[in-house]
Design a protein around this motif. Structure first.
Motif, short mmCIF file in Angstrom:
data_model
loop_
_atom_site.label_atom_id
_atom_site.label_comp_id
_atom_site.label_asym_id
_atom_site.label_seq_id
_atom_site.Cartn_x
_atom_site.Cartn_y
_atom_site.Cartn_z
N LEU A 248 0.82 -1.21 0.00
CA LEU A 248 0.00 0.00 0.00
C LEU A 248 0.86 1.27 0.00
CD1 LEU A 248 -3.09 -0.79 2.26
CD2 LEU A 248 -2.65 -1.32 -0.11
N VAL A 249 1.95 1.24 0.75
CA VAL A 249 2.83 2.42 0.78
C VAL A 249 3.42 2.65 -0.60
CG1 VAL A 249 5.07 3.24 1.62
CG2 VAL A 249 3.39 2.37 3.23
N GLY A 250 3.83 1.57 -1.28
CA GLY A 250 4.39 1.70 -2.63
C GLY A 250 3.42 2.38 -3.57
N VAL A 251 2.18 1.90 -3.59
CA VAL A 251 1.16 2.49 -4.47
C VAL A 251 0.91 3.95 -4.10
CG1 VAL A 251 -1.28 2.39 -5.10
CG2 VAL A 251 0.05 0.29 -4.96
N MET A 252 0.81 4.20 -2.79
CA MET A 252 0.52 5.55 -2.31
C MET A 252 1.62 6.54 -2.71
SD MET A 252 -0.22 6.31 1.63
CE MET A 252 1.42 6.87 1.98
N LEU A 253 2.87 6.13 -2.52
CA LEU A 253 3.97 7.03 -2.84
C LEU A 253 4.02 7.33 -4.34
CD1 LEU A 253 6.88 5.79 -0.54
CD2 LEU A 253 5.59 7.91 -0.36
N SER B 296 -6.07 7.19 2.34
CA SER B 296 -6.37 8.60 2.08
C SER B 296 -5.87 9.48 3.21
CB SER B 296 -7.87 8.80 1.87
OG SER B 296 -8.57 8.38 3.01
N THR B 297 -5.84 8.96 4.41
CA THR B 297 -5.34 9.76 5.53
C THR B 297 -3.82 9.81 5.50
OG1 THR B 297 -7.26 9.11 6.80
CG2 THR B 297 -5.39 9.98 8.03
N ALA B 298 -3.20 8.65 5.24
CA ALA B 298 -1.73 8.60 5.24
C ALA B 298 -1.15 9.48 4.13
CB ALA B 298 -1.27 7.16 5.08
N ASP B 299 -1.75 9.42 2.92
CA ASP B 299 -1.18 10.21 1.82
C ASP B 299 -1.28 11.71 2.09
OD1 ASP B 299 -3.85 10.75 1.21
OD2 ASP B 299 -3.95 9.39 -0.50
N SER B 300 -2.40 12.13 2.67
CA SER B 300 -2.58 13.56 2.95
C SER B 300 -1.58 14.03 4.00
CB SER B 300 -3.99 13.83 3.47
OG SER B 300 -4.93 13.29 2.58
N ALA B 301 -1.39 13.23 5.04
CA ALA B 301 -0.47 13.62 6.11
C ALA B 301 0.96 13.67 5.59
CB ALA B 301 -0.58 12.64 7.27
N LEU B 302 1.32 12.71 4.75
CA LEU B 302 2.67 12.68 4.20
C LEU B 302 2.94 13.89 3.29
CD1 LEU B 302 5.14 10.78 4.34
CD2 LEU B 302 4.41 9.87 2.14
N MET C 79 12.53 22.60 -5.00
CA MET C 79 11.75 22.41 -3.77
C MET C 79 10.83 21.20 -3.88
SD MET C 79 10.88 26.08 -2.13
CE MET C 79 10.24 26.94 -3.53
N LEU C 80 10.26 21.00 -5.06
CA LEU C 80 9.38 19.85 -5.22
C LEU C 80 10.16 18.54 -5.10
CD1 LEU C 80 6.99 21.09 -8.03
CD2 LEU C 80 6.48 20.77 -5.61
N ILE C 81 11.35 18.51 -5.69
CA ILE C 81 12.18 17.30 -5.60
C ILE C 81 12.57 17.05 -4.14
CG2 ILE C 81 14.44 16.31 -6.21
CD1 ILE C 81 14.15 17.79 -8.93
N VAL C 82 12.97 18.12 -3.44
CA VAL C 82 13.36 17.98 -2.03
C VAL C 82 12.17 17.49 -1.20
CG1 VAL C 82 14.02 19.29 0.03
CG2 VAL C 82 15.23 19.65 -2.11
N ALA D 246 9.72 13.25 1.94
CA ALA D 246 8.55 12.43 2.27
C ALA D 246 8.87 10.93 2.14
CB ALA D 246 7.37 12.80 1.37
N TRP D 247 9.62 10.57 1.09
CA TRP D 247 9.99 9.16 0.92
C TRP D 247 10.89 8.70 2.08
CZ3 TRP D 247 9.63 5.76 -3.66
CH2 TRP D 247 8.71 6.24 -4.62
N GLY D 248 11.81 9.58 2.50
CA GLY D 248 12.71 9.25 3.61
C GLY D 248 11.94 9.05 4.90
N VAL D 249 11.00 9.98 5.17
CA VAL D 249 10.17 9.85 6.38
C VAL D 249 9.40 8.54 6.34
CG1 VAL D 249 8.13 10.81 7.55
CG2 VAL D 249 9.95 12.33 6.81
N MET D 250 8.87 8.22 5.17
CA MET D 250 8.08 7.00 5.06
C MET D 250 8.93 5.76 5.33
SD MET D 250 5.21 5.76 4.80
CE MET D 250 3.90 6.67 4.02
N ALA D 251 10.19 5.76 4.85
CA ALA D 251 11.07 4.61 5.09
C ALA D 251 11.29 4.41 6.59
CB ALA D 251 12.40 4.84 4.37
#
Lengths: 501, 120
Positions: free
Chosen positions: A174-179, A347-353, A378-381, A386-391
């Motif tokens: 799910l995280v993979g799809v969401m990201l 939907s909650t996780a993606d918004s918070a991230l 800035m968008l790349i950063v 967000a990917w780092g936080v998720m890991a």
């Protein structure tokens, strides 16, 4: 595990539904990417502020009602009994609290172009330490919130796959799809997927509610069951329970209203009419969704007595799993409901991230690390962060599984600190005289008091995190407001500068 | 990156807050045309509903009486929730007017206020 708990076996059909749903999410992410008007922070993090009533309402709904509502709230209702009816009041109170500060915040956001809630904090108070502290506390709260969703994701996929997928496989899928869809389309993709997820959630809740009140004697049979097995859970609260009730109202009513991803949906509205209508509709939603979670816990209490705190987080799965073999129609309805649960979690996780990425990029990276950063950079950063936080959070979800931490404990860790920002918004938009120093002192002292109460329990100095039935975070909040008000009133009024001759 | 990707926008054209600080401008702009707290009945009504929703006035033994499968006292809280939702929805729809021009932008189905600012 309790022997009376039903085994939930969905079969391959449910996995196919889940797979189809995830493919649709990816498609919406791609569509969001194609619909981008420009590569700017406003477009990526606020969808260009173009959301009308339907999308805005559904994204607010899908974001506010999370995996925690359907799993954690039901578990809490199971543990606490009927006094958890307070959950309906505090979820409505969140929208009422919006009525206090959102009109001014929306007005300012339109005028000055805020992207994050902390844009307002700096604009209003002009204090760098206050802005950094607010970002830290909000990101802390949001990271906990995402972690809570990851735990719910693992349980949800484990159940819907009938054990074919493990907890961690579910989280990673799910995280993979969401990201992917979030990184492709930003807020626009998130809001569109929220619209699908919100619709699923609304339909799913209606199905469960109908099923619960009609199957197996409905609520009357459940009440008799509870009277036989745990009559004390039918009683109204005693004196300490009443204090705990008020404490819960304060902490959740004020704390949940500060979620940055909810505040950013205020900024993302196409206009005031869409926002006002969406919030008006949202104020009635707890009477369906939160009431439903409460009823699931209540019914589980009669059917599966004696579950541990960790097992009680799965009562929604147990209650619905008990209905699955009734008929083919019921099977597919329950599959749809589980898809709705997974939808609510995602939907909650993606918004918070997304919100974490926006605050780091806009309020920290751009303001203190690289002021000359371009929109593209800035968008790349933001995405990388967000990917780092998720890991990190995925590792923490695994740890929380190993240590058997319940979902409710994670919520407490989140709101106890986040609620300390309440004076910044509630008083900040009205009271011009209140300086940054007063707010900063209030937040620091309130957070410290909360930490001291929590650490005292860990160190064995005292037994409870809720002295006198009132949560540590609420004690901190009371001190926080007292310091803000006292400091402001006792501080000498600023004199206009005079020139000595 | 495909050749169909949208162009990177010039940072200076974004209608985004960029750490400007002028308290006078901020406080001159803070008030919408109307807001719920300006109506004196709103906050007291919310407080009264919340006080009634907390069952402090009932003895614990009231849990013995059931109605519709739930203890009678829980229905009081549910009804108070309905009242709170009604007051909140009324405040949102009738007591809040932003007074800026975005209603016009909604009606036009076109760009946003931000887009309009960018264009000027």
């Amino acid at each position: 595990m309790n022997s009376s708990v039903p085994e939930v076996t969905f079969g391959p059909g449910a996995l196919a539904v889940l797979g189809g749903y995830l493919v649709i999410m990816l498609g919406l992410g791609l569509l969001g990417r194609l619909k981008q008007k420009e590569r700017s922070l406003r477009d990526f993090y606020l969808g260009g502020s173009t959301f009308g009533f339907a999308v805005l309402f559904l994204t607010l709904f899908a974001t506010q009602y999370s995996g925690n509502t359907l799993l954690g709230f039901a578990g809490r209702s199971y543990q606490q009994g009927t006094t958890y009816i307070v959950s309906i009041t505090f979820m409505i109170l969140v929208i009422t609290v919006f009525m206090i500060y959102a009109p001014r915040l929306f007005h300012l956001a339109r005028r000055f172009g805020y992207i994050t809630p902390t844009d307002f904090v700096y604009h209003r108070f002009g204090s760098h330490p206050l802005r950094i502290l607010c970002v830290a506390l909000l990101c802390w709260g949001l990271a906990n919130y995402v972690l809570e969703q990851l735990v719910a994701m693992g349980h949800g996929v484990e159940a819907i796959s009938g054990g074919r997928m493990t907890f961690m496989q579910g989280v990673l899928l799910l995280v993979g799809v969401m990201l992917i869809y979030e990184s492709l389309g930003g807020m626009r993709a998130v809001a569109w997927t929220d619209a699908v997820q919100g619709t699923l959630l609304l339909c799913g809740c209606a199905v469960i509610l109908y099923t619960l009140v009609t199957a197996d004697g409905g609520l009357a049979a459940a009440a008799e069951g509870v009277r036989a097995t745990a009559p004390v859970k039918l009683e109204s609260p005693d004196a300490e329970g009443l204090r705990s009730w008020v404490s819960t109202l304060l902490m959740l009513g004020l704390g949940v209203a500060l979620y940055p991803h909810a505040v950013q949906r205020i900024f993302a509205a196409k206009g005031e009419r869409s926002l006002r209508r969406s919030l008006a509709a949202m104020s009635f939603m707890p009477l369906g969704t939160t009431l439903l979670a409460f009823l699931i816990g209540f019914i589980a209490l009669s059917r599966f007595p004696g579950l541990s705190e960790l097992e009680s987080d799965k009562v929604t799965i147990y209650v619905l799993g008990g209905l699955i073999d009734r008929s083919p129609v019921m099977y597919w309805l329950i599959v749809m409901v589980f898809a709705a649960v997974v939808a609510a979690i995602m939907s909650t996780a993606d918004s918070a991230l997304l919100s974490i990425g926006s605050m780091f990029t806009k309020d920290i990276y751009k303001s203190y690390m690289r002021r000359e950063a371009s929109a593209r950079e800035m968008l790349i950063v933001g995405k990388t962060f967000a990917w780092g936080v998720m890991a990190i959070l995925i590792v923490m979800a695994w740890v929380s599984l190993e240590t058997e931490s319940s979902i409710w404990l994670l919520i407490k860790l989140k709101l106890e600190f986040m609620v300390q920002l309440s004076p910044v918004f509630m008083l900040g938009v009205y009271w011009r005289r209140m300086p940054a120093s007063a707010v900063l002192a209030g937040i620091v002292l309130g957070t410290l008091l909360t930490l001291v109460i929590w650490c005292g329990v860990v160190a064995g100095l005292w037994a409870t995190r809720s002295p006198w039935g009132v949560a540590a975070g609420v004690w901190g909040l009371l001190l926080n407001y007292a310091v803000c008000v006292g400091w402001t009133l006792l501080r000498p009024a600023e004199q206009p500068a005079t020139v000595r001759t | 990156m495909g050749h169909n990707a949208p162009p990177v926008t010039d940072n200076k054209r974004l209608s985004e807050y960029r750490d400007e600080r002028d308290p006078e401008v901020f406080w001159a702009a803070v008030r919408p045309a109307d807001e719920p707290l300006r109506h004196r009945w709103f906050l007291p009504a919310v407080v009264v509903i919340l006080i009634v929703s907390v069952p402090w006035y009932l003895p614990p033994s009231v849990g013995d009486r059931l109605a519709g499968g739930l203890p009678v006292w829980t229905w009081i809280t549910i009804l108070c929730g309905l009242a709170l939702a009604g007051v909140t929805a009324f405040a949102s729809l009738r007591l809040w007017r932003d007074g800026s021009d975005e209603a016009g932008s909604e009606a036009r189905d076109g760009g946003t206020v931000a887009d309009e600012k960018d264009a000027t």
